[in-house]
Design a protein around this motif. Structure first.
Motif, PDB file in Angstrom:
ATOM      1  N   ILE A 139      28.874  -1.927   4.106  1.00 23.96           N
ATOM      2  CA  ILE A 139      28.575  -1.804   5.189  1.00 23.96           C
ATOM      3  C   ILE A 139      26.911  -1.148   5.199  1.00 23.96           C
ATOM      4  O   ILE A 139      26.888  -2.034   5.870  1.00 23.96           O
ATOM      5  CB  ILE A 139      29.263  -1.877   6.392  1.00 23.96           C
ATOM      6  CG1 ILE A 139      30.905  -2.329   6.226  1.00 23.96           C
ATOM      7  CG2 ILE A 139      28.239  -2.339   7.968  1.00 23.96           C
ATOM      8  CD1 ILE A 139      30.658  -4.047   6.522  1.00 23.96           C
TER       9      ILE A 139
ATOM     10  N   LEU B 117      38.484   5.497  10.558  1.00 26.49           N
ATOM     11  CA  LEU B 117      36.878   5.428   9.492  1.00 26.49           C
ATOM     12  C   LEU B 117      37.392   6.390   8.366  1.00 26.49           C
ATOM     13  O   LEU B 117      38.203   7.101   8.133  1.00 26.49           O
ATOM     14  CB  LEU B 117      36.507   6.492  10.404  1.00 26.49           C
ATOM     15  CG  LEU B 117      36.646   8.071  10.021  1.00 26.49           C
ATOM     16  CD1 LEU B 117      35.259   8.213   9.358  1.00 26.49           C
ATOM     17  CD2 LEU B 117      36.749   8.399  11.920  1.00 26.49           C
ATOM     18  N   GLN B 118      36.098   5.716   7.649  1.00 26.73           N
ATOM     19  CA  GLN B 118      36.432   5.655   6.419  1.00 26.73           C
ATOM     20  C   GLN B 118      34.419   6.341   5.216  1.00 26.73           C
ATOM     21  O   GLN B 118      34.560   8.221   6.048  1.00 26.73           O
ATOM     22  CB  GLN B 118      36.741   4.943   4.457  1.00 26.73           C
ATOM     23  CG  GLN B 118      39.097   5.065   4.496  1.00 26.73           C
ATOM     24  CD  GLN B 118      38.626   4.137   3.966  1.00 26.73           C
ATOM     25  OE1 GLN B 118      38.639   4.256   3.042  1.00 26.73           O
ATOM     26  NE2 GLN B 118      39.976   3.573   4.336  1.00 26.73           N
ATOM     27  N   CYS B 119      34.033   5.956   5.458  1.00 19.20           N
ATOM     28  CA  CYS B 119      33.131   6.214   5.190  1.00 19.20           C
ATOM     29  C   CYS B 119      31.811   6.470   6.249  1.00 19.20           C
ATOM     30  O   CYS B 119      31.091   6.925   6.146  1.00 19.20           O
ATOM     31  CB  CYS B 119      32.263   5.012   4.309  1.00 19.20           C
ATOM     32  SG  CYS B 119      31.722   3.212   5.797  1.00 19.20           S
ATOM     33  N   GLY B 120      32.050   5.628   7.456  1.00 17.49           N
ATOM     34  CA  GLY B 120      32.502   6.259   8.680  1.00 17.49           C
ATOM     35  C   GLY B 120      30.468   5.223   9.929  1.00 17.49           C
ATOM     36  O   GLY B 120      29.912   5.725   9.708  1.00 17.49           O
ATOM     37  N   TYR B 121      30.820   4.597   8.513  1.00 12.07           N
ATOM     38  CA  TYR B 121      29.429   3.893   8.433  1.00 12.07           C
ATOM     39  C   TYR B 121      29.294   2.509   9.612  1.00 12.07           C
ATOM     40  O   TYR B 121      28.982   2.022  10.079  1.00 12.07           O
ATOM     41  CB  TYR B 121      28.660   2.687   6.944  1.00 12.07           C
ATOM     42  CG  TYR B 121      27.030   2.950   7.405  1.00 12.07           C
ATOM     43  CD1 TYR B 121      26.486   3.381   7.402  1.00 12.07           C
ATOM     44  CD2 TYR B 121      26.565   1.215   7.626  1.00 12.07           C
ATOM     45  CE1 TYR B 121      25.400   2.976   7.504  1.00 12.07           C
ATOM     46  CE2 TYR B 121      25.769   1.103   7.899  1.00 12.07           C
ATOM     47  CZ  TYR B 121      24.403   2.052   7.069  1.00 12.07           C
ATOM     48  OH  TYR B 121      23.093   1.922   7.415  1.00 12.07           O
ATOM     49  N   CYS B 122      30.181   1.847   9.601  1.00 11.72           N
ATOM     50  CA  CYS B 122      30.847   1.381  11.071  1.00 11.72           C
ATOM     51  C   CYS B 122      31.315   1.677  12.533  1.00 11.72           C
ATOM     52  O   CYS B 122      31.638   1.482  12.960  1.00 11.72           O
ATOM     53  CB  CYS B 122      31.499  -0.322  10.307  1.00 11.72           C
ATOM     54  SG  CYS B 122      33.443   0.661  10.087  1.00 11.72           S
ATOM     55  N   THR B 123      31.699   2.849  12.121  1.00 14.73           N
ATOM     56  CA  THR B 123      32.510   4.147  13.136  1.00 14.73           C
ATOM     57  C   THR B 123      31.783   4.249  14.842  1.00 14.73           C
ATOM     58  O   THR B 123      32.143   3.752  15.151  1.00 14.73           O
ATOM     59  CB  THR B 123      33.125   5.089  12.452  1.00 14.73           C
ATOM     60  OG1 THR B 123      33.188   4.938  11.272  1.00 14.73           O
ATOM     61  CG2 THR B 123      33.176   6.327  13.809  1.00 14.73           C
TER      62      THR B 123
ATOM     63  N   CYS C 166      35.413  -3.625   8.860  1.00 17.54           N
ATOM     64  CA  CYS C 166      35.009  -2.217   8.680  1.00 17.54           C
ATOM     65  C   CYS C 166      35.348  -2.756   6.528  1.00 17.54           C
ATOM     66  O   CYS C 166      36.595  -3.158   6.902  1.00 17.54           O
ATOM     67  CB  CYS C 166      36.425  -1.448   8.549  1.00 17.54           C
ATOM     68  SG  CYS C 166      36.483   0.185   8.482  1.00 17.54           S
ATOM     69  N   ARG C 167      33.902  -2.134   6.293  1.00 14.37           N
ATOM     70  CA  ARG C 167      34.838  -2.352   4.734  1.00 14.37           C
ATOM     71  C   ARG C 167      35.870  -1.430   3.690  1.00 14.37           C
ATOM     72  O   ARG C 167      36.281  -2.130   2.970  1.00 14.37           O
ATOM     73  CB  ARG C 167      32.958  -3.051   3.476  1.00 14.37           C
ATOM     74  CG  ARG C 167      33.342  -3.407   2.115  1.00 14.37           C
ATOM     75  CD  ARG C 167      34.558  -4.198   2.324  1.00 14.37           C
ATOM     76  NE  ARG C 167      34.262  -5.384   0.941  1.00 14.37           N
ATOM     77  CZ  ARG C 167      35.046  -6.071   0.579  1.00 14.37           C
ATOM     78  NH1 ARG C 167      36.359  -6.189   0.907  1.00 14.37           N
ATOM     79  NH2 ARG C 167      34.378  -6.610  -0.400  1.00 14.37           N
ATOM     80  N   CYS C 168      36.190  -0.289   4.550  1.00 17.01           N
ATOM     81  CA  CYS C 168      37.084   0.447   4.029  1.00 17.01           C
ATOM     82  C   CYS C 168      37.870   0.437   3.906  1.00 17.01           C
ATOM     83  O   CYS C 168      38.997   0.704   3.968  1.00 17.01           O
ATOM     84  CB  CYS C 168      36.332   1.980   4.533  1.00 17.01           C
ATOM     85  SG  CYS C 168      34.584   2.350   4.080  1.00 17.01           S
TER      86      CYS C 168
HETATM   87  S1  FES Z   1      34.280   3.048   7.945  1.00 14.25           S
HETATM   88 FE1  FES Z   1      33.321   1.842   6.109  1.00 14.25          FE
HETATM   89  S2  FES Z   1      32.965   0.281   6.640  1.00 14.25           S
HETATM   90 FE2  FES Z   1      33.891   0.642   8.558  1.00 14.25          FE
END
Ligand code: FES
Ligand code: FES
Lengths: 729, 205
Positions: free
Chosen positions: A189, B146-152, B183-185
């Motif tokens: 994303i 969450l993982q990468c947090g970018y969509c969070t 959320c791609r993660c």
């Molecule tokens: S936590 Fe990585 S895109 Fe949702």
């Protein structure tokens, strides 16, 4: 440290993430920032014979336009799989040649994002188009047999074990089938984004990446300056999934623009452009021949593959690393070929070879189970490997059978009736239960770890690795907490940025098995150093008692069997990981997936209400983030099986569905219950903490488990991904 | 897998894939000249820019804006509120979700001048005065949503709005009405659990 399980603990950076306070590269917002946008080629192959940027330059606020006519001096980065640093060998804007649709042809830099975007839209280019080929099936394709190519051997040699042809001829049962996997895009994303800035001749680049050191050394090569004059900051990436594993094509453009304008430049590659601006999972074709005796013992496997590469690079494949080692099959022959297309160079996307290979092999194994009338779990258990079939070496650990047994119990597999179409839900939906297994190499990269204890009790650990959501910071903190008794609030983890310790590429699921043992050894060194100080209650008190402000140790660690020279590769940003075959043993992580699908009888809509996945990744250091990573891998498998395809029109080249509405990722509504479990047995032969990798094995086998479940529901064997409603109508 | 549910027309706040795609098609059209794009209240500042008044996270802000500027770019580049993320700039991912007068919008598809006279809430503005986390934020941590947090940030803003819209009734309903936030993660299971956990706490608050 490997004796006991690790406790549940929150993700180290979760606080910042839920507050929106974590800074990703493009979050650098300051007065004076210039904004850049790319203009790209609209032909699949050709030459720019005239480019007119006058209208772009006339847009108020536009400060700079770069095209191939004025980017003189920038050198190509070299290909990451050929001794270089770039995702591909060529650098856009350094010549008038266009190698693929969507290749950047101009960079427009302005005071605002709006002006930059408008300027980029106004760049006019006259392009002479040339004939192109963009699919595997293209007639008169240029096909390269990997074994005969200049790619390094034995790494990219064909795998041969025993005599597959003879064993196949003798087999009581033979399964033959061809499988197709489409091109797909990683689509994190966070889009490809860079902020570049020069100060006193020193370049600082902020970019979410899996490979900060490659960006640094690659830019040094491209700009012909000392690596010491470049710093790359990537404390956190918004997902990577293989796309961000090397130097991207846009990065040097931002750096060059920042140098010329003498101000910071932010370049966020647009989502449509990301589909052509970075790598992608190549389309591939897999021909399988599987032989078994009448009792169901698999005796022969032949796996032949064709996979896309670009005209300008050979993107090597290792599909047969999985197929030759998933079971204990004594006779194997692999053959891998590359088909040259006019595309940007394809690359790594989560489980790059293992996922497509497992789809092919595990579908055939399911077919074999049906030919034999044998339960698919029982058949797999009966064909488990006792030792690595390729080298004859023992596995450092292999708990695949345990994954299958636990998964079957948790899923309720014994209630399955074997016949296709024999299970129905109350609402009339066809119910299918499928199983498949997966494996992924347990690789290890060399690492330097530096650990510093301050007399106030705080601890800072620097090591080579990148946080992209997998939970590396949390895993490192868990080790420091266990070994040094320091609580998480007093731990700082420095990863992802160049300058302190060398930052090796984080990919190939070797992250945890690289940084956790290195952190563990750094703790040893620190504890040894503390032993020389006067005894006291806590490490910090010992420091204070000795009148020391801090204590710092550094350790350097290589994978088993690696020569000292790999440290040199590590220091220069080149990939230096080892595995799965180590001198004394072979190491893989394993997984078993159990899937329920429901197929609505009239519309044939496929849903996946329930999946149970059990993984063996050695000792689980961070249980909470590991569970999320395993679930995430399962979601990826669902996407790959039922949704994701990068559509190609052979007439036009490029990818047609280059946005997030048309490139269909799994959404909330696609995801049902995902139950995950870990064997959590340490693998101390591989490293003392006993950890193996998880990120990619999580996905391997999900797609065939879904395809096998669809067969169980409908009786149809579908061998081309993604599976769509029309395949069942 | 019904990814584009027909959305009842009485839920304008819900962000699902279909309305977002319609929005994206509109956004792809050439931009109208400033005089047309800007709502009547925005004042022309004389240099082609427009003066607008927004309330951002409770604070009144007067801004002089490029009429082409999205609310997302204005928040991020102009106000350095970088919690809202850009994942597509086309209304297709939800990473830029913020609240406009309490309703969730894709800020990349909202021109900043459209927010003139209105209240914008971003992820930076949902924690309490004393900096205590909003129950939804805490639930995201507790369920590792969450993982990468970018969509969070976008997920949390959408989730808070969804509870207020009364769409947190069942797992199915939550999944439908969160489907505009990718959320791609693949943290979907955790996000669902977090919303189910936080919804009663929000109602009780
Ligand atoms: S936590 Fe990585 S895109 Fe949702
Ligand atoms: S950035 Fe706005 S929806 Fe994707």
């Amino acid at each position: 440290m490997s004796d006991t399980s690790f406790p549940d603990a929150p993700r180290a950076d979760a606080q910042d993430k839920v507050r929106g306070a974590l800074r990703y590269a493009a979050d650098d917002a300051r007065p004076g920032m210039a904004h850049a946008a790319l203009a790209v080629a609209a032909v699949a192959r050709g030459t720019v014979w005239r480019i007119d940027a006058a209208a772009a330059r006339a847009v108020p606020g536009v400060r700079l336009v770069l095209t191939h006519e004025d980017l003189g001096g920038v050198k190509p980065p070299g290909f990451i799989m050929g001794g270089g640093y770039g995702f591909q060998s060529i650098q856009p804007l350094t010549s008038p040649q266009v190698a693929y649709r969507g290749q950047p042809i101009a960079l427009v830099v302005a005071d605002s994002p709006e002006a930059a975007a408008e300027g980029a839209r106004l760049v006019r280019a006259d392009l002479a188009a040339e004939p192109h080929q963009v699919t595997l099936d293209t007639p008169e394709a240029d096909i390269v047999a990997q074994a005969d190519s200049p790619l390094p051997k034995p790494m990219f040699a064909d795998v041969t074990v025993g005599d597959a042809a003879a064993a196949l001829a003798d087999a009581a049962i033979r399964i033959e089938a061809e499988f197709r996997h489409p091109a797909q895009h990683q689509s994190p994303i966070e889009m490809l984004s860079t902020v570049a800035e020069w100060r006193d001749g020193h370049l600082t680049v902020q970019e979410g990446t899996q490979n900060a050191e490659a960006i640094r050394h690659g830019l040094a090569r491209q700009l012909e300056i000392e690596p010491a004059r470049i710093t790359v900051l990537s404390p956190s990436a918004g997902g990577g999934f293989g796309q961000k594993n090397s130097l991207q094509a846009h990065t040097v453009l931002a750096a060059e623009a920042a140098r010329r304008l003498e101000r910071p430049v932010k370049l966020v590659v647009s989502r449509a452009q990301v589909f052509h601006g970075g790598s992608f999972r190549p389309a591939s074709r897999h021909r399988i021949r599987l032989g078994a005796d009448a009792e169901g013992r698999m005796t022969a496997l032949v796996h032949e593959t064709d996979s896309q590469t670009s005209r300008h690079d050979l993107f090597p494949t290792q599909y047969t690393e999985l197929s030759s080692r998933l079971y204990g099959i004594g006779n194997f022959r692999g053959r891998e070929r590359l088909v040259r297309n006019d595309v940007q160079t394809p690359g790594y996307m989560r489980a790059p070879y293992e996922h497509p290979a497992a789809f092919a092999v595990e579908s055939c194994v399911d077919e074999l189970a049906y030919r034999l009338g044998r339960d698919p779990v029982a058949l797999r258990l009966a064909n488990d490997a006792a030792a690595d079939p390729v080298t004859g070496r023992p596995y450092s650990s292999r708990h695949l059978a345990e994954c299958l047994r636990r998964g079957a119990a948790r899923f309720g597999w014994e209630r399955r009736s074997m016949a296709p179409g024999s299970m129905r839900a109350a609402d009339g939906a066809l119910v299918g239960w499928g199983v498949a297994i997966g494996a992924y190499k347990a690789a290890t990269a060399p690492a330097v770890a530096r650990l510093r204890l301050l007399d106030d009790g705080t601890v800072t650990l620097g090591v080579g690795g990148h946080e992209m959501g997998q939970g590396m910071r949390t895993a490192i903190a868990a080790v420091l907490q266990r070994r040094l008794g320091v609580d998480p609030g007093r731990i700082t983890v420095e990863i992802g940025s160049t300058g302190a310790t060398p930052q090796h590429l984080t990919a190939g699921s070797w992250g945890t098995a690289t940084v956790v043992p290195a952190t563990d050894e750094a703790c040893d060194a620190l504890l040894r150093a503390l032993d020389a100080l006067p005894a006291s209650r806590t490490p910090a008190e010992r420091l204070r008692a000795a009148g020391r402000a801090f204590l710092e140790v550094e350790v350097s660690r290589r994978a088993p069997g690696q020569p000292e020279a790999v440290i040199g590769r590590l220091a220069t940003g080149l990939p230096a990981a080892a595995g799965p075959a180590y001198p004394e043993f072979v190491s893989f992580s394993h997984v078993a997936h159990f899937v329920e699908v429901r197929v609505e009888p009239t519309t044939c809509r496929i849903r996946v209400p329930r999946i149970v996945s059990v993984a063996d990744c050695g000792r689980v250091v961070s249980p909470r983030t590991a569970a999320s990573q395993l679930r995430g891998g399962v979601v990826w498998g669902i996407g790959a099986a039922l949704r994701e395809v990068s559509e190609v029109d052979p007439r036009h080249g490029g990818f047609l569905n280059a946005d997030l509405a048309e490139y269909v990722l799994p959404v909330h509504a696609d995801i049902g219950t995902i139950e995950v479990e870990f064997v959590d047995e340490p693998d101390p032969r591989l490293n003392r903490p006993g950890v193996k990798g998880l990120g990619e094995v999580a996905m391997v086998g999900v797609a065939p488990a879904i395809a096998n479940a669809v067969h169980h529901a409908t009786g149809k064997r579908l061998r081309s991904l993604p599976i769509r409603v029309e395949d069942l109508l | 897998m019904d990814r584009t549910p027909d959305e009842p027309s009485d839920t304008p706040g819900a962000v699902s894939r279909r309305p977002l795609m319609i929005g994206a098609a509109l956004a792809a059209a050439p931009l109208a000249p400033p005089g047309i794009a800007a709502p009547a209240r925005a004042q022309d500042a004389g240099d082609g820019r427009l003066r607008v008044n927004l309330t951002v996270n409770g604070e009144a802000r007067q801004l002089s804006l490029d009429p082409r500027a999205s609310l997302l770019d204005t928040l991020r580049e102009g106000l350095a509120l970088t919690g809202a993320k850009k994942g597509c700039d086309h209304g297709q991912c939800g990473a830029c979700t913020v609240h406009l007068d309490g309703r969730r919008v894709a800020s990349c598809l909202t021109l900043a001048v459209q927010a003139d006279g209105r209240a914008v809430t971003t992820i930076e503005g949902v924690a309490r005065e004393d900096d205590e986390l909003h129950p939804m934020q805490q639930a995201f941590i507790d369920h590792d949503a969450l993982q990468c947090g970018y969509c969070t940030p976008g997920q949390i803003m959408a989730a808070i709005a969804l509870v207020r819209e009364g769409r947190a009734g069942s797992a199915e309903e939550i999944r439908e009405y969160m489907s505009g936030n990718l959320c791609r993660c693949g943290a979907y299971a955790g996000i669902l659990a977090a919303i189910q956990d936080a919804a009663p706490k929000m109602r009780g608050a």
